[in-house]
Scaffold this motif. Structure first.
Motif, PDB file in Angstrom:
ATOM      1  N   GLN A 100      10.524   7.835 -15.554  1.00 40.10           N
ATOM      2  CA  GLN A 100      11.878   7.480 -15.121  1.00 40.10           C
ATOM      3  C   GLN A 100      12.278   8.211 -13.847  1.00 40.10           C
ATOM      4  O   GLN A 100      12.975   7.654 -12.993  1.00 40.10           O
ATOM      5  N   ASP A 101      11.851   9.474 -13.717  1.00 39.63           N
ATOM      6  CA  ASP A 101      12.204  10.255 -12.526  1.00 39.63           C
ATOM      7  C   ASP A 101      11.709   9.583 -11.244  1.00 39.63           C
ATOM      8  O   ASP A 101      12.243   9.808 -10.174  1.00 39.63           O
ATOM      9  N   SER A 102      10.646   8.785 -11.374  1.00 41.64           N
ATOM     10  CA  SER A 102      10.014   8.215 -10.181  1.00 41.64           C
ATOM     11  C   SER A 102      10.588   6.846  -9.819  1.00 41.64           C
ATOM     12  O   SER A 102      10.222   6.275  -8.796  1.00 41.64           O
ATOM     13  N   TYR A 103      11.474   6.289 -10.641  1.00 45.43           N
ATOM     14  CA  TYR A 103      11.903   4.910 -10.426  1.00 45.43           C
ATOM     15  C   TYR A 103      12.846   4.808  -9.239  1.00 45.43           C
ATOM     16  O   TYR A 103      13.729   5.644  -9.051  1.00 45.43           O
ATOM     17  N   PRO A 104      12.676   3.751  -8.441  1.00 43.64           N
ATOM     18  CA  PRO A 104      13.436   3.638  -7.199  1.00 43.64           C
ATOM     19  C   PRO A 104      14.804   2.964  -7.371  1.00 43.64           C
ATOM     20  O   PRO A 104      15.030   2.225  -8.326  1.00 43.64           O
ATOM     21  N   THR A 105      15.670   3.212  -6.400  1.00 42.11           N
ATOM     22  CA  THR A 105      16.884   2.423  -6.245  1.00 42.11           C
ATOM     23  C   THR A 105      16.525   1.167  -5.456  1.00 42.11           C
ATOM     24  O   THR A 105      15.440   1.079  -4.871  1.00 42.11           O
ATOM     25  N   ARG A 110       0.857  -1.198   0.000  1.00 42.93           N
ATOM     26  CA  ARG A 110       0.000   0.000   0.000  1.00 42.93           C
ATOM     27  C   ARG A 110       0.883   1.234   0.000  1.00 42.93           C
ATOM     28  O   ARG A 110       1.739   1.376   0.856  1.00 42.93           O
ATOM     29  N   VAL A 111       0.659   2.108  -0.956  1.00 45.28           N
ATOM     30  CA  VAL A 111       1.415   3.364  -0.994  1.00 45.28           C
ATOM     31  C   VAL A 111       0.455   4.495  -1.342  1.00 45.28           C
ATOM     32  O   VAL A 111      -0.659   4.242  -1.821  1.00 45.28           O
ATOM     33  N   ALA A 112       0.879   5.731  -1.083  1.00 45.34           N
ATOM     34  CA  ALA A 112       0.093   6.892  -1.511  1.00 45.34           C
ATOM     35  C   ALA A 112       0.478   7.175  -2.959  1.00 45.34           C
ATOM     36  O   ALA A 112       1.574   7.663  -3.236  1.00 45.34           O
ATOM     37  N   ALA A 113      -0.417   6.828  -3.909  1.00 48.77           N
ATOM     38  CA  ALA A 113      -0.100   6.975  -5.325  1.00 48.77           C
ATOM     39  C   ALA A 113      -0.221   8.441  -5.746  1.00 48.77           C
ATOM     40  O   ALA A 113      -1.228   9.092  -5.470  1.00 48.77           O
ATOM     41  N   VAL A 114       0.822   8.956  -6.367  1.00 49.91           N
ATOM     42  CA  VAL A 114       0.852  10.343  -6.835  1.00 49.91           C
ATOM     43  C   VAL A 114       0.711  10.390  -8.357  1.00 49.91           C
ATOM     44  O   VAL A 114      -0.003  11.210  -8.911  1.00 49.91           O
ATOM     45  N   ALA A 169       5.109  -0.174  -7.135  1.00 50.36           N
ATOM     46  CA  ALA A 169       4.497   0.613  -6.058  1.00 50.36           C
ATOM     47  C   ALA A 169       5.398   1.795  -5.686  1.00 50.36           C
ATOM     48  O   ALA A 169       4.925   2.915  -5.486  1.00 50.36           O
ATOM     49  N   ALA A 170       6.700   1.539  -5.614  1.00 51.33           N
ATOM     50  CA  ALA A 170       7.638   2.626  -5.285  1.00 51.33           C
ATOM     51  C   ALA A 170       7.580   3.715  -6.351  1.00 51.33           C
ATOM     52  O   ALA A 170       7.667   4.906  -6.053  1.00 51.33           O
ATOM     53  N   ALA A 171       7.378   3.303  -7.602  1.00 50.73           N
ATOM     54  CA  ALA A 171       7.411   4.252  -8.725  1.00 50.73           C
ATOM     55  C   ALA A 171       6.179   5.157  -8.782  1.00 50.73           C
ATOM     56  O   ALA A 171       6.234   6.219  -9.395  1.00 50.73           O
ATOM     57  N   VAL A 172       5.068   4.758  -8.174  1.00 54.50           N
ATOM     58  CA  VAL A 172       3.869   5.608  -8.236  1.00 54.50           C
ATOM     59  C   VAL A 172       3.844   6.654  -7.113  1.00 54.50           C
ATOM     60  O   VAL A 172       2.955   7.484  -7.045  1.00 54.50           O
ATOM     61  N   ARG A 173       4.836   6.615  -6.236  1.00 51.27           N
ATOM     62  CA  ARG A 173       4.870   7.577  -5.123  1.00 51.27           C
ATOM     63  C   ARG A 173       5.431   8.935  -5.526  1.00 51.27           C
ATOM     64  O   ARG A 173       5.348   9.894  -4.779  1.00 51.27           O
ATOM     65  N   ARG A 174       6.065   8.980  -6.707  1.00 50.68           N
ATOM     66  CA  ARG A 174       6.649  10.246  -7.183  1.00 50.68           C
ATOM     67  C   ARG A 174       6.137  10.538  -8.585  1.00 50.68           C
ATOM     68  O   ARG A 174       5.794   9.611  -9.322  1.00 50.68           O
TER      69      ARG A 174
END
Ligand code: ADP
Length: 290
Positions: free
Chosen positions: A278-283, A230-234, A269-274
């Protein structure tokens, strides 16, 4: 680890109060140019996690092409097989309305020049990689040639178009979202059942991504649900590309499909938080924190 054969586009993004009618001009705001295209997105997603990735494709010898190269290089993607082409780089013109309602025009430009010959020229590279990751923003003959050479082909069937049975049979897995699954099967339906129906079309395995609900995986007649944290999707732009790039990497590392999909769901899920693709992709560290 992974060779991506696919598209690179410059995303030209503007915010609009409303979308223009034919013949009309409206004023937009916040003009921005972002690196995008499903192939480049998959490559960056995997590379940022730590994968060794090469992108085989075509960009124009123009400003957008330079921007695309620079962003891929920053993430360490091998561009030895990214060709400069005497055509404009592919662009996506994206108008974002007040409620996030997008209207998008994609002009493939240089991506449309990728040939079967380009792929065959890179045969040693494709044969040596444990996984070749594909999508459909490039001509089908190039996709098919790459899938034939691959030890294992991951295909995100996006944008959804009819593909030959031979290509479907080479997919391991075929990756689609709910919308693409419904288009392929001719009707929406319950995901587990759709996964079974898609598996019956011939791919060795199937993954259907389900947004916040994660994904379902079908292999050897067994269907399993994979949750998403569960994440806060942006902004969900490029979530499917992040998922597929991450999946390809974990499969290349020898992980079973269900585990690889569970990891990929965390990356999505990590990628929808930003905002952004590409800018939103996580490490990898950011994924492990989830
Ligand atoms: P696409 O971008 O192709 O439409 P999805 O929307 O299914 O694909 O998203 C791909 C993956 O990204 C999902 O399987 C999930 O892991 C993750 N994801 C997407 N949207 C969300 C969300 N709102 N919350 C959590 N994870 C999400």
């Amino acid at each position: 680890d992974v060779v991506v054969v696919g598209s690179a586009n410059a995303d030209l993004v503007v915010q609009v109060e409303r979308h223009p009618a034919p013949g009309e001009t409206v004023l937009g705001s916040q003009p921005a140019v972002h690196p995008g295209g499903k192939g480049a997105n998959q490559a960056v997603a995997a590379a940022r996690l730590g994968a060794r990735v090469a992108l085989l494709g075509r960009v124009g010898a123009d400003g957008h092409g330079r921007l695309l190269r620079e962003s891929l290089e920053r993430d360490g993607v091998d561009l030895g097989h990214l060709r400069d082409t005497a055509a404009a780089s592919g662009i996506a013109m994206i108008a974002v309305g007040p409620r996030g309602d997008n209207s998008i025009i994609v002009a493939p430009g240089a991506n449309a020049r990728l040939t079967e010959g380009d792929v065959l020229d890179a045969a040693p590279l494709l044969r040596s990689a444990p996984v070749v990751s594909l999508q459909l923003e490039i001509p089908l003959p190039a996709v098919l040639a790459a899938a034939r050479l691959a030890r294992r082909a991951v295909l995100n069937l996006s944008p959804a178009v009819a593909v030959p049975d031979e290509l479907l049979a080479l997919c391991d897995p075929l990756v689609v979202n709910e919308h693409e699954a419904a288009l392929l099967l001719g009707a929406p339906g319950e995901p587990e059942r759709q996964a079974r129906e898609l598996l019956a079309r011939g791919p060795r395995s199937v993954v259907i991504t389900l947004g916040a609900d994660g994904a379902v995986v079908a292999e050897d007649g067994v269907v399993q649900a994979v949750p998403s944290p569960r994440v806060a999707a942006v902004d969900t732009t490029g979530a499917g590309d992040a998922f597929t790039g991450a999946l390809a990497w974990r499969l290349a590392a020898g992980e079973p499909l269900t585990e690889a999909a569970a990891f990929a769901a965390r990356v999505g899920a990590a990628a929808v938080r930003r905002p952004g693709a590409q800018d939103s992709y996580p490490t990898l560290a950011e994924v492990e924190e989830l």
